[in-house]
Design a protein around this motif. Structure first.
Motif, PDB file in Angstrom:
ATOM      1  N   ASP A  76       1.051  -0.865  -0.082  1.00  0.00           N
ATOM      2  CA  ASP A  76       0.172   0.004  -0.003  1.00  0.00           C
ATOM      3  C   ASP A  76       1.196   0.570  -0.049  1.00  0.00           C
ATOM      4  N   ASP A  77       1.322   1.852  -1.278  1.00  0.00           N
ATOM      5  CA  ASP A  77       1.854   3.425  -1.675  1.00  0.00           C
ATOM      6  C   ASP A  77       2.598   1.983  -1.145  1.00  0.00           C
ATOM      7  N   THR A  78       4.025   2.330  -0.029  1.00  0.00           N
ATOM      8  CA  THR A  78       5.207   2.115   0.372  1.00  0.00           C
ATOM      9  C   THR A  78       5.458   1.432   1.722  1.00  0.00           C
ATOM     10  N   ARG A  79       4.605   0.855   2.285  1.00  0.00           N
ATOM     11  CA  ARG A  79       4.305  -0.371   2.863  1.00  0.00           C
ATOM     12  C   ARG A  79       3.414  -1.488   2.451  1.00  0.00           C
ATOM     13  N   PRO A  80       3.872  -2.488   3.162  1.00  0.00           N
ATOM     14  CA  PRO A  80       4.030  -3.700   2.611  1.00  0.00           C
ATOM     15  C   PRO A  80       2.235  -4.122   3.431  1.00  0.00           C
ATOM     16  N   SER A  81       1.358  -4.579   2.358  1.00  0.00           N
ATOM     17  CA  SER A  81      -0.123  -4.445   2.929  1.00  0.00           C
ATOM     18  C   SER A  81      -0.342  -6.226   3.274  1.00  0.00           C
ATOM     19  N   ARG A  82      -0.105  -7.043   2.956  1.00  0.00           N
ATOM     20  CA  ARG A  82      -0.057  -8.333   2.937  1.00  0.00           C
ATOM     21  C   ARG A  82       0.573  -9.171   2.253  1.00  0.00           C
ATOM     22  N   ILE A  83       0.309 -10.612   3.025  1.00  0.00           N
ATOM     23  CA  ILE A  83       1.660 -10.950   2.877  1.00  0.00           C
ATOM     24  C   ILE A  83       1.267 -12.652   2.499  1.00  0.00           C
ATOM     25  N   LEU A  84       1.279 -13.160   1.348  1.00  0.00           N
ATOM     26  CA  LEU A  84       1.348 -14.695   1.458  1.00  0.00           C
ATOM     27  C   LEU A  84       2.378 -14.985   1.298  1.00  0.00           C
ATOM     28  N   TRP A  85       2.134 -16.352   1.680  1.00  0.00           N
ATOM     29  CA  TRP A  85       3.113 -17.719   1.648  1.00  0.00           C
ATOM     30  C   TRP A  85       3.478 -18.823   1.108  1.00  0.00           C
ATOM     31  N   TYR A  86       4.245 -19.390  -0.038  1.00  0.00           N
ATOM     32  CA  TYR A  86       3.119 -20.556  -0.469  1.00  0.00           C
ATOM     33  C   TYR A  86       5.226 -21.413  -0.104  1.00  0.00           C
ATOM     34  N   CYS A  87       4.381 -22.200   0.011  1.00  0.00           N
ATOM     35  CA  CYS A  87       5.536 -23.028   0.306  1.00  0.00           C
ATOM     36  C   CYS A  87       5.149 -25.015  -0.054  1.00  0.00           C
ATOM     37  N   ILE A  88       6.050 -25.420  -0.502  1.00  0.00           N
ATOM     38  CA  ILE A  88       6.298 -26.412  -1.372  1.00  0.00           C
ATOM     39  C   ILE A  88       7.224 -27.694  -1.036  1.00  0.00           C
ATOM     40  N   ASP A  89       6.925 -28.472  -0.547  1.00  0.00           N
ATOM     41  CA  ASP A  89       7.999 -29.849   0.162  1.00  0.00           C
ATOM     42  C   ASP A  89       8.616 -30.026  -1.003  1.00  0.00           C
ATOM     43  N   ILE A  90      10.576 -29.858  -0.713  1.00  0.00           N
ATOM     44  CA  ILE A  90      10.823 -30.356  -1.888  1.00  0.00           C
ATOM     45  C   ILE A  90      11.869 -31.413  -1.241  1.00  0.00           C
ATOM     46  N   SER A  91      12.027 -31.670  -0.145  1.00  0.00           N
ATOM     47  CA  SER A  91      12.771 -32.575   1.029  1.00  0.00           C
ATOM     48  C   SER A  91      12.865 -33.950  -0.045  1.00  0.00           C
ATOM     49  N   GLU A  92      12.368 -34.197  -1.165  1.00  0.00           N
ATOM     50  CA  GLU A  92      12.616 -35.638  -1.764  1.00  0.00           C
ATOM     51  C   GLU A  92      13.791 -35.120  -2.815  1.00  0.00           C
ATOM     52  N   ARG A  93      13.472 -34.201  -3.929  1.00  0.00           N
ATOM     53  CA  ARG A  93      14.698 -33.272  -3.969  1.00  0.00           C
ATOM     54  C   ARG A  93      15.497 -33.384  -3.578  1.00  0.00           C
ATOM     55  N   ARG A  94      16.384 -32.572  -2.738  1.00  0.00           N
ATOM     56  CA  ARG A  94      16.850 -32.692  -2.007  1.00  0.00           C
ATOM     57  C   ARG A  94      17.824 -33.489  -1.538  1.00  0.00           C
ATOM     58  N   THR A  95      16.878 -34.588  -0.963  1.00  0.00           N
ATOM     59  CA  THR A  95      17.933 -35.582  -0.854  1.00  0.00           C
ATOM     60  C   THR A  95      18.548 -36.733  -2.041  1.00  0.00           C
ATOM     61  N   ALA A  96      17.811 -36.410  -2.619  1.00  0.00           N
ATOM     62  CA  ALA A  96      18.090 -37.237  -4.096  1.00  0.00           C
ATOM     63  C   ALA A  96      19.800 -36.040  -4.679  1.00  0.00           C
ATOM     64  N   GLU A  97      19.115 -34.848  -4.794  1.00  0.00           N
ATOM     65  CA  GLU A  97      20.513 -33.792  -4.820  1.00  0.00           C
ATOM     66  C   GLU A  97      21.678 -34.461  -4.442  1.00  0.00           C
ATOM     67  N   GLN A  98      21.687 -34.174  -2.734  1.00  0.00           N
ATOM     68  CA  GLN A  98      22.998 -34.695  -1.797  1.00  0.00           C
ATOM     69  C   GLN A  98      23.383 -36.609  -2.374  1.00  0.00           C
ATOM     70  N   ALA A  99      22.734 -37.437  -2.545  1.00  0.00           N
ATOM     71  CA  ALA A  99      23.130 -37.588  -2.823  1.00  0.00           C
ATOM     72  C   ALA A  99      24.179 -38.154  -3.989  1.00  0.00           C
ATOM     73  N   LEU A 100      24.137 -37.532  -5.408  1.00  0.00           N
ATOM     74  CA  LEU A 100      24.235 -37.605  -6.413  1.00  0.00           C
ATOM     75  C   LEU A 100      25.454 -36.650  -6.489  1.00  0.00           C
ATOM     76  N   LEU A 101      25.800 -35.600  -5.276  1.00  0.00           N
ATOM     77  CA  LEU A 101      26.869 -34.928  -4.722  1.00  0.00           C
ATOM     78  C   LEU A 101      27.578 -36.366  -4.296  1.00  0.00           C
ATOM     79  N   GLU A 102      27.177 -36.585  -2.993  1.00  0.00           N
ATOM     80  CA  GLU A 102      28.077 -37.602  -2.609  1.00  0.00           C
ATOM     81  C   GLU A 102      28.804 -38.642  -3.444  1.00  0.00           C
ATOM     82  N   SER A 103      27.832 -39.189  -4.080  1.00  0.00           N
ATOM     83  CA  SER A 103      27.846 -40.094  -5.023  1.00  0.00           C
ATOM     84  C   SER A 103      29.137 -39.410  -6.414  1.00  0.00           C
TER      85      SER A 103
END
Length: 336
Positions: A241-268
């Motif tokens: 609202d002008d220069t001040r934040p009036s509302r925040i929407l926060w979207y959160c998607i679970d990416i644990s499986e992707r991060r686990t796969a990426e970590q496993a690939l890095l370790e491999s």
């Protein structure tokens, strides 16, 4: 016309021809253009209900072969969204109250037909409001079901106190928190975030608000109710609202499986590089263009090139004697 656009379709339950004509004339005089279907028996009423398409039902309470109470019960079952108005000369106050409790919209005495047009108008307006409310509720339930089945949690945050004012139902499925454990709790997001991510998240948000950034994407670890942490992709959408934040929407998607796969690939990959570094044989890998992308210790000693200098060079420039390199390039260009 009540809606100003089309004729009203009226289902009228009445056995007296004089009363039928009187009701039709009254509605016309009161500015309502109507297409009236008249019935006087149970079977005729049932067939009309099954055909459908009516805007309002008018019925006498007592007929020789049918009665208003039975008509109301049938209408409530088969056409519950159609307004039902009793138009009778014998409807006492107690009976009228009973009919209203049973689902009737209104009642008009035949001796006071001046109320008929206004009663029809009011009934139609109320029915429209009910339809719009039902449609809104249906859309709301559909959206809630969609969010509940989604892998994405949604939070709404009041930027003045950073208090969560809404949490989607799937916060329990994904993190184990009930909605009442999250909504209304000031700075609950600090409880959610891993301590190692907290400072980074606060800095990102502060910088975004100072520059009035609308989209703030990041990846953080969230603490579930059982104490375990899961990785989430976070997208904060900030409205100003002008220069001040009036509302925040926060979207959160679970990416644990992707991060686990990426970590496993890095370790491999790291294990593979460790094996190659200590191998007794020279190992050299190139990309499709023939440039070196891997070069182990044994290759360094065999070909005399340090790994840092060999990487990115053409393979022929590292393993062939200089006197043979030009010939190799020409043969590579002309093919066999």
């Amino acid at each position: 016309m009540a809606d100003g656009r089309r004729s009203l379709r009226v289902l009228h339950v009445e056995d007296d021809p004089f009363d039928r004509d009187l009701v039709a004339e009254t509605l016309s005089q009161q500015g309502l253009t109507c297409e009236i279907t008249t019935v006087e028996t149970r079977d005729g009423f049932a067939q009309a209900l099954d055909a459908g398409g009516f805007d309002v039902i008018l019925t006498d309470d007592r007929l020789p072969r049918f009665d208003g109470q039975s008509a109301l019960a049938m209408a409530v079952e088969r056409a519950p969204h159609v307004p039902f108005i009793f138009v009778s000369g014998t409807l006492g106050e107690e009976i009228a109250v009973e009919r209203l409790k049973a689902g009737a919209t209104d009642y008009v005495l035949k001796q006071r037909l001046t109320r008929l047009g206004p009663a029809v108008d009011r009934a139609l307006r109320e029915a429209q409001v009910r339809r719009e409310h039902a449609s809104s509720q249906e859309a709301k339930l559909f959206l809630e079901d969609l969010i509940a089945a989604s892998p994405s949690m949604i939070f709404r945050i009041d930027p003045r106190e950073f208090r969560i004012t809404y949490a989607s139902p799937n916060v329990f499925r994904l993190l184990g928190y009930a909605q009442h454990e999250v909504v209304g709790i000031r700075n609950f997001w600090r409880t959610l975030l891993h301590q190692d991510d907290l400072g980074r998240a606060a800095q990102h948000l502060r910088e975004a608000l100072e520059s009035q950034t609308r989209q703030v994407p990041q990846e953080y670890r969230f603490r579930s109710a059982d104490g375990r942490y899961r990785w989430f992709f976070n997208l904060m959408h900030v409205e100003y609202d002008d220069t001040r934040p009036s509302r925040i929407l926060w979207y959160c998607i679970d990416i644990s499986e992707r991060r686990t796969a990426e970590q496993a690939l890095l370790e491999s990959e790291e294990r593979t590089r460790a094996i190659l570094r200590t191998a007794n044989d020279a190992f050299v890998r190139t990309d499709d263009g023939g440039r070196v992308v891997e070069w182990n210790k044994r290759a360094e000693s065999m070909f005399g090139w340090p790994r840092e200098e060999a990487l990115g060079r053409m393979l022929a420039d590292t393993i062939l004697p200089e006197s043979h390199r030009e010939q190799h390039r020409q043969s590579s260009r002309t093919g066999p």
